[in-house]
Design a protein around this motif. Structure first.
Motif, PDB file in Angstrom:
ATOM      1  N   ILE A  73      28.621 -46.287  92.148  1.00  0.00           N
ATOM      2  CA  ILE A  73      28.916 -45.103  91.139  1.00  0.00           C
ATOM      3  C   ILE A  73      29.672 -44.356  91.912  1.00  0.00           C
ATOM      4  O   ILE A  73      30.757 -43.766  91.168  1.00  0.00           O
ATOM      5  CB  ILE A  73      27.655 -44.318  90.913  1.00  0.00           C
ATOM      6  CG1 ILE A  73      26.506 -45.456  90.116  1.00  0.00           C
ATOM      7  CG2 ILE A  73      27.940 -43.019  90.083  1.00  0.00           C
ATOM      8  CD1 ILE A  73      26.982 -45.819  88.717  1.00  0.00           C
ATOM      9  N   CYS A 110      31.474 -43.130  84.458  1.00  0.00           N
ATOM     10  CA  CYS A 110      30.285 -44.131  84.616  1.00  0.00           C
ATOM     11  C   CYS A 110      29.161 -43.766  83.534  1.00  0.00           C
ATOM     12  O   CYS A 110      28.534 -42.880  83.726  1.00  0.00           O
ATOM     13  CB  CYS A 110      29.770 -44.130  86.010  1.00  0.00           C
ATOM     14  SG  CYS A 110      30.953 -44.466  87.432  1.00  0.00           S
ATOM     15  N   THR A 126      25.283 -45.659  82.623  1.00  0.00           N
ATOM     16  CA  THR A 126      24.624 -46.455  83.263  1.00  0.00           C
ATOM     17  C   THR A 126      23.215 -46.635  82.356  1.00  0.00           C
ATOM     18  O   THR A 126      22.907 -46.079  81.448  1.00  0.00           O
ATOM     19  CB  THR A 126      24.012 -46.221  84.619  1.00  0.00           C
ATOM     20  OG1 THR A 126      23.468 -47.245  85.384  1.00  0.00           O
ATOM     21  CG2 THR A 126      23.172 -44.830  84.613  1.00  0.00           C
TER      22      THR A 126
END
Length: 543
Positions: A362, A372, A374
């Motif tokens: 990350i 990012c 997730t």
């Protein structure tokens, strides 16, 4: 499952493959089915074409052009392109009814299989040959209202059916692997078919020209609010399966070993996709794009293409240098499958990575300027409220752009399914007939809460409380000003409206009186989440 005699003896379906075949590839999406169930969050799900069906359509057209099968007309039907289910069904039947051999080929998913069975049941079993493949059929092939199911990659089996069904050659020789069907005398069951057509077939790999026209003001296809890179995104896949063996995933059961498309063909595919669809951004929906053996060269191809792009990846395929090259080549967002920030849970999921690897991946992507996104999976058997809260705080401290919190689902044939069945979480809804497994979500028993129609497996937190925790995690993550600013920065007015709608959805979840009913420790967390949302009601509405 219908017997083949139901169709062949009905007198409405021509036995001769040369009589003229039309095949309708049909797609029912998670989004459309979720909305029909009244699930508000489905509005924010991505809705894209089914690439598996477009790959099959291209394989059929190529085989027919080369004379390997009789002439076949193909068309792709997507539920998202029609105002309602009746119109969807009529469009399919109106086109198929001009053929002596009308064939329906549908993709299947566990979360939608009950609605797909109902829909297919509206087509007469003695008039249409109905086939189903895809993710659910590959792991639970006992499906109602069909003549055949296909496990694994479906091209060889489909070409065999189109060229031999109704003749003595059907069911003989090459192309029969993966086919499941019944006759009056027997049931035919075979293992999944894993082929290398994605690697070997000349392009284009997907028949994008069959898609309905995109209208910018009201597009048929759109992405999730966390991934919007343009007005007209399109997806692409250049690998099959996944090198990982996570306990909650069935990808490797469906596709077998990993297969990768050569760079030359990828370049040609992408150029065709842009030319055909007019897309202004690309989403790679490979389970892990970094598993492509020539990933670094693929990044260079994307740089040449000049469009912003998104991909999914595993943390063990990431480094700081690779992240910088991706960013320079136009990668703007990536979904990184962290799933947990607790090593015991990562090991339980068989992620084969460490918490430190999660943090490093990350950090590398964020430092390179790649947003990012997730996943955080809650509801493992060992999860307690305290463990979930601790993991949530770990996620909140990462430089993340967005997060998807989901509840562990024991999907068919996965390790989690086997564990759940042994632990007694599943009841009579799991039926096994010889080597045929039947599993359909039981909404009446397990409800519409996530996972829809399926049980949860957490030993210390019930399903209703897990869903309350999921709402808390979502609220704690998104009701932070820097997250709101990142999600709305550089977006069009229409895209900001989508993000605002999502925030209002989160507020409605927190305001729902039902969220206060349950364990008191979670109720306290709900209060904290409401406090975190203070000020966002007017803020999101004003946007």
């Amino acid at each position: 499952m219908y017997t083949l005699e139901t169709l062949l003896k009905g007198g409405h379906f021509a036995a001769d493959p040369e009589a003229g075949t039309r095949i309708a590839f049909i797609h029912r999406s998670f989004r459309s089915v979720g909305l029909s169930r009244g699930l508000e969050e489905s509005f924010f799900k991505a809705h894209f074409p089914a690439l598996g069906l477009l790959n099959l359509a291209q394989a059929v057209r190529t085989a027919a052009a080369e004379g390997r099968i009789p002439p076949v007309e193909v068309r792709y039907f997507d539920e998202d392109a029609h105002p309602h289910e009746v119109a969807f069904r009529e469009a399919i039947s109106d086109w198929l009814d001009g053929s002596a051999r009308p064939v329906i080929a549908a993709s299947s998913y566990t979360g939608t299989i009950d609605r797909l069975e109902d829909f297919l049941g509206s087509f007469a079993a003695d008039r249409y040959l109905v086939m189903v493949g895809g993710a659910h059929a590959s792991v639970a092939p006992d499906i109602d209202n069909v003549h055949m199911t296909v496990r694994g990659e479906g091209a060889p089996a489909l070409l065999h059916v189109l060229s031999t069904f109704g003749t003595p050659s059907f069911g003989q020789g090459a192309g029969t692997r993966g086919l499941h069907y019944r006759t009056e005398d027997r049931q035919v069951v075979s293992p999944p078919c894993f082929d290398r057509s994605l690697q070997e077939a000349e392009g284009p790999a997907f028949a994008y020209d069959l898609l309905p026209p995109q209208v910018v003001e009201s597009p048929v296809y759109a992405t999730n609010f966390t991934r919007m890179l343009g007005d007209r995104p399109q997806l692409y896949i250049c690998t099959q399966s996944c090198r990982g063996r996570c306990t909650f995933c069935s990808t490797y059961l469906i596709h077998g070993r990993t297969v990768a498309r050569p760079l030359r063909l990828i370049r040609n595919d992408l150029e065709d996709m842009v030319r055909t669809t007019g897309c202004d951004s690309v989403e790679f929906h490979d389970d892990d794009l970094t598993q492509h053996p020539e990933f670094d060269e693929l990044v260079e191809v994307m740089g040449e293409l000049g469009l912003p792009w998104f991909c999914y990846l595993r943390v063990d395929g990431m480094s700081a240098e690779r992240a910088r090259r991706m960013a320079a080549a136009g990668c703007r967002r990536a979904f990184v499958g962290l799933e947990s920030m607790d090593q015991t849970v990562l090991d339980y999921y068989n992620k084969q990575v460490t918490v430190e690897q999660n943090r490093s991946a990350i950090a590398a992507l964020a430092e390179a300027g790649i947003n990012c996104v997730t996943g955080f999976i809650i509801g493992a058997p060992q999860h307690t409220v305290e463990k979930v809260v601790h993991e949530m705080e770990e996620f909140l401290n990462l430089p993340l752009y967005a997060m998807s919190c989901t509840i562990l689902s024991p999907d068919p044939a996965t390790v989690e399914f086997v564990r759940a069945k042994k632990a007694g979480h599943y009841g009579d809804e799991v039926v096994r007939r010889g080597r045929m497994l039947r599993l359909v979500p039981n909404v009446e028993k397990y409800g519409l809460a996530s996972p829809v129609g399926l049980p949860t497996v957490c030993e210390g937190i019930g399903k209703a409380d897990l869903n309350r925790l999921q709402a808390v995690v979502d609220a704690r993550f998104y009701f932070r000003e820097h997250v709101w600013q990142a999600l709305t920065a550089g977006r069009t007015a229409e895209q900001v409206q989508v993000v605002s709608d999502y925030y209002r959805h989160l507020l409605r979840r927190l305001d729902d009186p039902a969220i206060d009913l349950g364990r008191q420790d979670i109720t306290a967390l709900v209060r904290d989440a409401r406090q975190a949302s203070t000020g966002f009601s007017l803020f999101a509405t004003a946007a």
